[in-house]
Enzyme design. Structure first.
Site, PDB file in Angstrom:
ATOM      1  N   HIS A   1     -47.233 -13.744 -78.576  1.00  0.00           N
ATOM      2  CA  HIS A   1     -48.502 -14.105 -77.933  1.00  0.00           C
ATOM      3  C   HIS A   1     -49.614 -13.113 -78.236  1.00  0.00           C
ATOM      4  O   HIS A   1     -49.404 -11.906 -78.323  1.00  0.00           O
ATOM      5  CB  HIS A   1     -48.333 -14.307 -76.428  1.00  0.00           C
ATOM      6  CG  HIS A   1     -47.925 -13.092 -75.645  1.00  0.00           C
ATOM      7  ND1 HIS A   1     -48.831 -12.227 -75.073  1.00  0.00           N
ATOM      8  CD2 HIS A   1     -46.704 -12.613 -75.295  1.00  0.00           C
ATOM      9  CE1 HIS A   1     -48.192 -11.276 -74.418  1.00  0.00           C
ATOM     10  NE2 HIS A   1     -46.896 -11.482 -74.543  1.00  0.00           N
TER      11      HIS A   1
ATOM     12  N   ASP B   1     -47.370  -5.108 -76.031  1.00  0.00           N
ATOM     13  CA  ASP B   1     -46.978  -6.407 -75.501  1.00  0.00           C
ATOM     14  C   ASP B   1     -48.213  -7.309 -75.567  1.00  0.00           C
ATOM     15  O   ASP B   1     -49.105  -7.188 -74.736  1.00  0.00           O
ATOM     16  CB  ASP B   1     -46.485  -6.234 -74.065  1.00  0.00           C
ATOM     17  CG  ASP B   1     -46.238  -7.525 -73.334  1.00  0.00           C
ATOM     18  OD1 ASP B   1     -46.187  -8.581 -73.972  1.00  0.00           O
ATOM     19  OD2 ASP B   1     -46.108  -7.474 -72.090  1.00  0.00           O
TER      20      ASP B   1
ATOM     21  N   GLU C   1     -49.735 -16.353 -72.433  1.00  0.00           N
ATOM     22  CA  GLU C   1     -48.404 -15.974 -71.964  1.00  0.00           C
ATOM     23  C   GLU C   1     -48.473 -15.093 -70.728  1.00  0.00           C
ATOM     24  O   GLU C   1     -47.631 -15.214 -69.820  1.00  0.00           O
ATOM     25  CB  GLU C   1     -47.644 -15.254 -73.085  1.00  0.00           C
ATOM     26  CG  GLU C   1     -46.153 -15.061 -72.809  1.00  0.00           C
ATOM     27  CD  GLU C   1     -45.837 -13.788 -72.042  1.00  0.00           C
ATOM     28  OE1 GLU C   1     -44.686 -13.640 -71.599  1.00  0.00           O
ATOM     29  OE2 GLU C   1     -46.740 -12.928 -71.884  1.00  0.00           O
ATOM     30  N   GLU C   2     -49.463 -14.216 -70.647  1.00  0.00           N
ATOM     31  CA  GLU C   2     -49.521 -13.265 -69.544  1.00  0.00           C
ATOM     32  C   GLU C   2     -49.802 -13.928 -68.196  1.00  0.00           C
ATOM     33  O   GLU C   2     -49.626 -13.300 -67.151  1.00  0.00           O
ATOM     34  CB  GLU C   2     -50.579 -12.190 -69.819  1.00  0.00           C
ATOM     35  CG  GLU C   2     -50.257 -11.263 -70.990  1.00  0.00           C
ATOM     36  CD  GLU C   2     -49.051 -10.357 -70.733  1.00  0.00           C
ATOM     37  OE1 GLU C   2     -48.434 -10.473 -69.654  1.00  0.00           O
ATOM     38  OE2 GLU C   2     -48.723  -9.548 -71.611  1.00  0.00           O
TER      39      GLU C   2
ATOM     40  N   ASP D   1     -40.924 -10.436 -78.155  1.00  0.00           N
ATOM     41  CA  ASP D   1     -41.731  -9.809 -77.101  1.00  0.00           C
ATOM     42  C   ASP D   1     -41.142  -8.433 -76.821  1.00  0.00           C
ATOM     43  O   ASP D   1     -40.243  -7.973 -77.528  1.00  0.00           O
ATOM     44  CB  ASP D   1     -41.747 -10.689 -75.850  1.00  0.00           C
ATOM     45  CG  ASP D   1     -43.061 -10.592 -75.080  1.00  0.00           C
ATOM     46  OD1 ASP D   1     -43.617  -9.483 -74.991  1.00  0.00           O
ATOM     47  OD2 ASP D   1     -43.517 -11.622 -74.551  1.00  0.00           O
TER      48      ASP D   1
ATOM     49  N   HIS E   1     -46.476  -2.869 -69.599  1.00  0.00           N
ATOM     50  CA  HIS E   1     -47.670  -3.255 -68.841  1.00  0.00           C
ATOM     51  C   HIS E   1     -48.429  -2.040 -68.316  1.00  0.00           C
ATOM     52  O   HIS E   1     -49.219  -2.147 -67.370  1.00  0.00           O
ATOM     53  CB  HIS E   1     -47.326  -4.212 -67.695  1.00  0.00           C
ATOM     54  CG  HIS E   1     -47.141  -5.619 -68.154  1.00  0.00           C
ATOM     55  ND1 HIS E   1     -47.312  -6.708 -67.335  1.00  0.00           N
ATOM     56  CD2 HIS E   1     -46.818  -6.127 -69.364  1.00  0.00           C
ATOM     57  CE1 HIS E   1     -47.097  -7.829 -68.014  1.00  0.00           C
ATOM     58  NE2 HIS E   1     -46.789  -7.497 -69.252  1.00  0.00           N
TER      59      HIS E   1
END
Length: 395
Positions: free
Chosen positions: A80, A197, A231-232, A252, A332
């Site tokens: 993504h 990510d 995606e997030e 991922d 994250h």
């Protein structure tokens, strides 16, 4: 378990310099979920340069096509383009901006970050600060205030000291905020940055496509390289697939933390995440490819994690899914991985693309029992356990 025949992969070489250069350029492009157009154009131009045909969904998810050497069920790989970010929630009376997060991430990692705010009139720079940012004013309260998005605000680099100043400058509720990634690649191969990510996953897929092209190789069957844009926020691959795809491998991040098996080198193969187990047979095919081609790997299970695979299945797509990862520390947050993990993932991707399909019957969405695989439960070799036999059954 039935093990399908795996075709030996043709030798391909991963251009690591290309992969890292692509990653650095992509990371610098702001692309919080909902503000991904620039990243889509960047990837589209690179696909054109590589000679890979592609098409876009209405909102910009990319489906690139690698034609296969022969017929069979189609495959897909997916990563993504969208990242975490923030959005303006309120224009405050003190001339600053209240924020909400885009995606799930802690305000702890937002404090002190430099950012770009995109308004209808143009962009501004700013800094995300805790409400009590000055030790000279608040003394020990700077260390005791809670960590929460309601306890941070954005200080914009403009003359704005009242709400009216913000309106005059063109700020509005709903303006997108992109936090600076601050990428750094060390001589030892460590890659530190926000948004690994999943822009590192995108770079891996482009490196795999380039490696096949450089070697003059094709995937075994038609393969769709997918790049999603939401995606997030849980949407991901829900709208970019079609019924011909029987297998999909997601790339991922894997979370490096106490109690996790993920590592910052080699490949991490996820057995399950919060959406449930990944496909038994596809996951073990990837493990088999690692073992056959001497690619270091770890297995892991993620409790608070979901990927493009989950959104694809939840949208009603009937396909086998698996998740392969590059391990990152501080997911994250301000993330770190190693170039070895990305190289290993690109190598595994090439081997997978050149391996035989799992089950020819999967070319049809529905079929008879004949040819459907088994998950056989075999008795373990007693000799492997003889060291404990004496304790369990004393003479």
């Amino acid at each position: 378990m039935n093990k399908p025949f795996v075709m030996p992969s043709a030798t391909v070489r991963i251009d690591v310099d290309y992969m890292l250069d692509f990653l650095k350029r992509l990371i610098e492009i702001p692309s919080p979920t909902g503000y991904t157009d620039q990243a889509v154009h960047f990837c589209g131009r690179e696909l054109e340069r590589l000679g890979v045909p592609f098409e876009l969904t209405r909102r910009g998810a990319i489906r690139a096509t690698l034609r296969g050497a022969g017929p069979g069920p189609a495959r897909a790989m997916v990563s993504h383009l969208d990242t975490l970010g923030a959005m303006v929630k309120q224009l405050k009376d003190n001339g600053r901006l209240a924020l909400i997060p885009i995606g799930t991430w802690s305000a702890r990692f937002a404090e002190g970050a430099r950012c770009t705010i995109f308004t209808d009139r143009g962009s501004y720079r700013g800094t995300i600060l805790p409400l009590k940012a000055s030790g000279h004013t608040f003394n020990e309260e700077v260390d005791t205030q809670p960590v929460d998005w309601t306890n941070v605000e954005m200080r914009v680099d403009a003359f704005s000291y009242r709400c009216e100043d913000l309106r005059r400058l063109g700020f509005n509720v709903g303006d997108f905020v992109a936090v600076d990634p601050n990428p750094e690649i060390s001589p030892r191969g460590y890659i530190n940055s926000r948004y690994l990510d999943d822009k590192a996953g995108v770079a891996v897929m482009f490196a795999a496509m380039k490696a096949l092209a450089d070697a003059g190789q094709k995937p075994t069957v038609d393969t769709y390289m997918l790049f999603t844009i939401a995606e997030e926020v849980g949407v991901g691959a829900s709208s970019v697939l079609h019924g011909d795809i029987a297998e999909m491998v997601t790339i991922d991040n894997g979370t490096v933390a106490p109690g996790q098996g993920s590592r910052e080198s080699g490949v991490t193969i996820s057995m399950a995440d919060s959406a449930g187990p990944f496909d038994f047979h596809l996951t073990r095919r990837l493990i088999e490819l690692c073992e056959t081609n001497d690619i270091r790997y770890e297995r892991d299970v993620f409790r608070f994690y979901r990927s493009d695979s989950a959104s694809a299945l939840e949208a009603g797509n009937d396909l086998r899914t698996a998740l392969i990862c590059f391990g990152i520390d501080s997911s994250h947050g301000y993330e770190r991985t190693h170039v070895n993990a990305l190289r290993s993932l690109a190598e595994l991707s090439c081997h997978y693309l050149q391996s035989d399909v799992l089950f020819g019957r999967d070319v049809r969405p529905l079929g008879p029992l004949a040819g459907f695989p088994r998950q056989e439960v075999e008795t373990a070799d007693p000799a492997a356990d003889e060291g404990d036999a004496g304790a369990a059954f004393p003479s």
